[in-house]
Design an enzyme around this catalytic site. Structure first.
Site, PDB file in Angstrom:
ATOM      1  N   SER A  52      -7.313  41.655  -3.403  1.00 46.95           N
ATOM      2  CA  SER A  52      -6.375  42.127  -4.428  1.00 46.95           C
ATOM      3  C   SER A  52      -7.039  42.590  -5.712  1.00 46.95           C
ATOM      4  CB  SER A  52      -5.348  41.038  -4.746  1.00 46.95           C
ATOM      5  OG  SER A  52      -5.984  39.872  -5.240  1.00 46.95           O
ATOM      6  N   SER A  53      -8.340  42.343  -5.862  1.00 47.93           N
ATOM      7  CA  SER A  53      -8.989  42.741  -7.115  1.00 47.93           C
ATOM      8  C   SER A  53     -10.504  42.792  -6.944  1.00 47.93           C
ATOM      9  CB  SER A  53      -8.641  41.768  -8.255  1.00 47.93           C
ATOM     10  OG  SER A  53      -9.106  40.462  -7.965  1.00 47.93           O
ATOM     11  N   ASP A 113      -2.464  31.432   0.093  1.00 45.73           N
ATOM     12  CA  ASP A 113      -3.683  30.701  -0.262  1.00 45.73           C
ATOM     13  C   ASP A 113      -4.680  30.819   0.880  1.00 45.73           C
ATOM     14  OD1 ASP A 113      -5.671  28.859  -0.870  1.00 45.73           O
ATOM     15  OD2 ASP A 113      -4.272  27.334  -1.605  1.00 45.73           O
ATOM     16  N   ALA A 143     -13.048  34.174  -5.346  1.00 46.71           N
ATOM     17  CA  ALA A 143     -13.449  33.457  -6.563  1.00 46.71           C
ATOM     18  C   ALA A 143     -12.229  32.656  -7.001  1.00 46.71           C
ATOM     19  CB  ALA A 143     -13.886  34.429  -7.649  1.00 46.71           C
ATOM     20  N   TYR A 229     -24.537  36.226  -5.861  1.00 45.36           N
ATOM     21  CA  TYR A 229     -25.000  36.732  -7.157  1.00 45.36           C
ATOM     22  C   TYR A 229     -26.269  35.993  -7.533  1.00 45.36           C
ATOM     23  CZ  TYR A 229     -24.993  37.981 -12.127  1.00 45.36           C
ATOM     24  OH  TYR A 229     -25.339  38.460 -13.372  1.00 45.36           O
ATOM     25  N   TYR A 239     -25.925  30.323 -14.678  1.00 44.32           N
ATOM     26  CA  TYR A 239     -25.523  30.840 -13.375  1.00 44.32           C
ATOM     27  C   TYR A 239     -26.478  30.377 -12.269  1.00 44.32           C
ATOM     28  CZ  TYR A 239     -22.453  33.572 -10.502  1.00 44.32           C
ATOM     29  OH  TYR A 239     -21.517  33.923  -9.565  1.00 44.32           O
ATOM     30  N   LYS A 248     -23.574  29.253  -4.634  1.00 44.04           N
ATOM     31  CA  LYS A 248     -23.999  30.473  -3.945  1.00 44.04           C
ATOM     32  C   LYS A 248     -25.089  30.168  -2.925  1.00 44.04           C
ATOM     33  CE  LYS A 248     -21.271  33.343  -6.047  1.00 44.04           C
ATOM     34  NZ  LYS A 248     -20.117  33.920  -5.311  1.00 44.04           N
TER      35      LYS A 248
END
Length: 399
Positions: A52-53, A113, A143, A229, A239, A248
């Site tokens: 969706s994004s 979900d 995310a 990432y 991060y 990650k």
């Protein structure tokens, strides 16, 4: 005819409003970005988790309009109501489906979900009923702030963005007031690290692949990809060396296990280390928006700035389904190599000391790019799109 004024609202770093007309125009622009590159051979039936994004939406766009794939997307968004315009992700799903069907492409949306077992069952049912019984590509682009334990639904894991070992102080962009503020984060506890791994690691990715395998809905040469990432040296404490980096690396370990399972069947489990982009999630990471401002300023001077649609279209064309793979020693695809090249990072590190609360101003070039991209995530600041729409048009689009 009654009209609705679409007022942009930003509270801190969270957008509280949406302009559906702007999102519709952004969808058209992203489709044009893909189609101008031409078509290429790739997936025919793709499942996008988190479509969706951001990177998930970009994946769906290039799969559909670059490869000609039928797509099924799972997003978890709030739909519009008479007193609420809905979330940007909801509208992205609506406008994608409209555009895909206009182009003669099958597109289905499931608002659910992604972590729940019943969502997996619903997806499998849709694949069997509408997608010829098989898919050949799965994108995992999730995310999320929390995840229910699939074994014990009464337990929920919550992800955190924290350093490890010692507190971290950095500057954070306050978009509402257009200023930089100092933020200090305490180190994560062992329980927080474990919970973040459960939410942001590859555990659920493996569950999805195994559920699809057990249902018999994967072709032999099935591919799946998860987005990771790495980031530059300057964001490493929050991060790469923090809770998100730990998660990650757990996801990458999942990728290695899946690759061992799929390879004998001619399939692939890929991990792609993607570049830094403006997203609703990334803007709340301390120090990250400041780094993006410096990066965007350097890229404006040098060229080469990519938004999610540019980045993922290049990734799919060149590396996933192309012959120009850039792979590191750990077997990960590295489309972020342009961003992390010494030629770019040396200049970024020289610019960063200039971005402090004392000398930051809203006319900083990299900030303007960052703010524009953030606003456009919710349909505002799109050239030629008014912040007014007919009430009847809203009702027609959303119900």
């Amino acid at each position: 005819m009654a009209q609705m004024t679409l007022t942009e609202k930003i509270a801190g770093n969270v957008a509280r409003s949406v302009n559906p007309l702007g999102l519709q125009q952004m969808m058209a622009q992203q489709i044009a970005t893909v189609t101008k590159q031409g078509t290429y051979a790739g997936a025919k039936h793709a499942l996008i988790l988190g479509g969706s994004s951001s990177y998930g939406l970009a994946s769906r766009l290039t799969a559909a309009f670059g490869m000609g794939a039928a797509t099924l997307s799972v997003g978890y968004e709030r739909p519009p109501r008479p007193d609420f315009l809905g979330t940007a992700g909801w509208w992205n799903q609506v406008f994608f489906k409209q555009a895909a069907e206009k182009a003669g492409l099958l597109a289905e949306n499931l608002n659910a979900d992604v972590f729940l077992p019943e969502t997996k069952r619903a997806v499998i049912q849709a694949i069997k009923a509408d997608f010829g019984g098989k898919i050949d590509f799965l994108v995992y682009s999730i995310a999320a702030p929390k995840r229910k334990n699939p074994v014990n639904p009464d337990e929920a894991w919550r992800s955190v963005i924290k350093p490890l070992g010692a507190p971290l102080t950095d500057y954070t962009l306050d978009l509402e007031h257009e200023k930089l503020v100092s933020t200090t984060l305490e180190p994560a506890t062992a329980d927080e690290v474990a919970a973040t791994n459960h939410v942001m690691g590859g555990e659920d990715w493996e569950l999805w692949v195994h559920a699809l395998q057990a249902a018999g809905v994967l072709v032999d040469n099935f591919k799946t990809i998860l987005y990771s990432y790495e980031g530059p040296r300057v964001t490493a404490p929050i991060y790469h060396d923090g809770t998100l980096g730990q998660a990650k690396r757990a996801a990458e370990a999942s990728g290695r296990r899946l690759q061992a399972e799929l390879a004998p069947l001619g399939g692939e489990a890929l991990v792609s280390v993607n570049r830094s982009v403006t997203t609703k999630a990334s803007v709340v990471i301390p120090g990250f928006s400041r780094y993006c401002m410096a990066l965007y300023r350097v890229e404006q001077d040098r060229g080469g700035h990519e938004q999610p649609i540019d980045h993922i279209d290049r990734l799919f064309r060149d590396m996933v389904y192309g012959t120009h793979r850039e792979v590191d020693a750990r077997g990960r695809l590295r489309p972020d190599a342009l961003e992390l090249s010494p030629a770019v990072q040396d200049v970024v590190e020289a610019v960063l000391p200039q971005i402090t609360p004392a000398n930051f101003t809203p006319d900083f070039p990299g900030y303007q790019q960052f703010r524009q991209e953030f606003r456009q995530l919710n349909g505002f600041g799109v050239v030629g799109v008014p912040n007014v729409m007919d009430a009847d048009e809203f009702t027609k689009l959303s119900f």
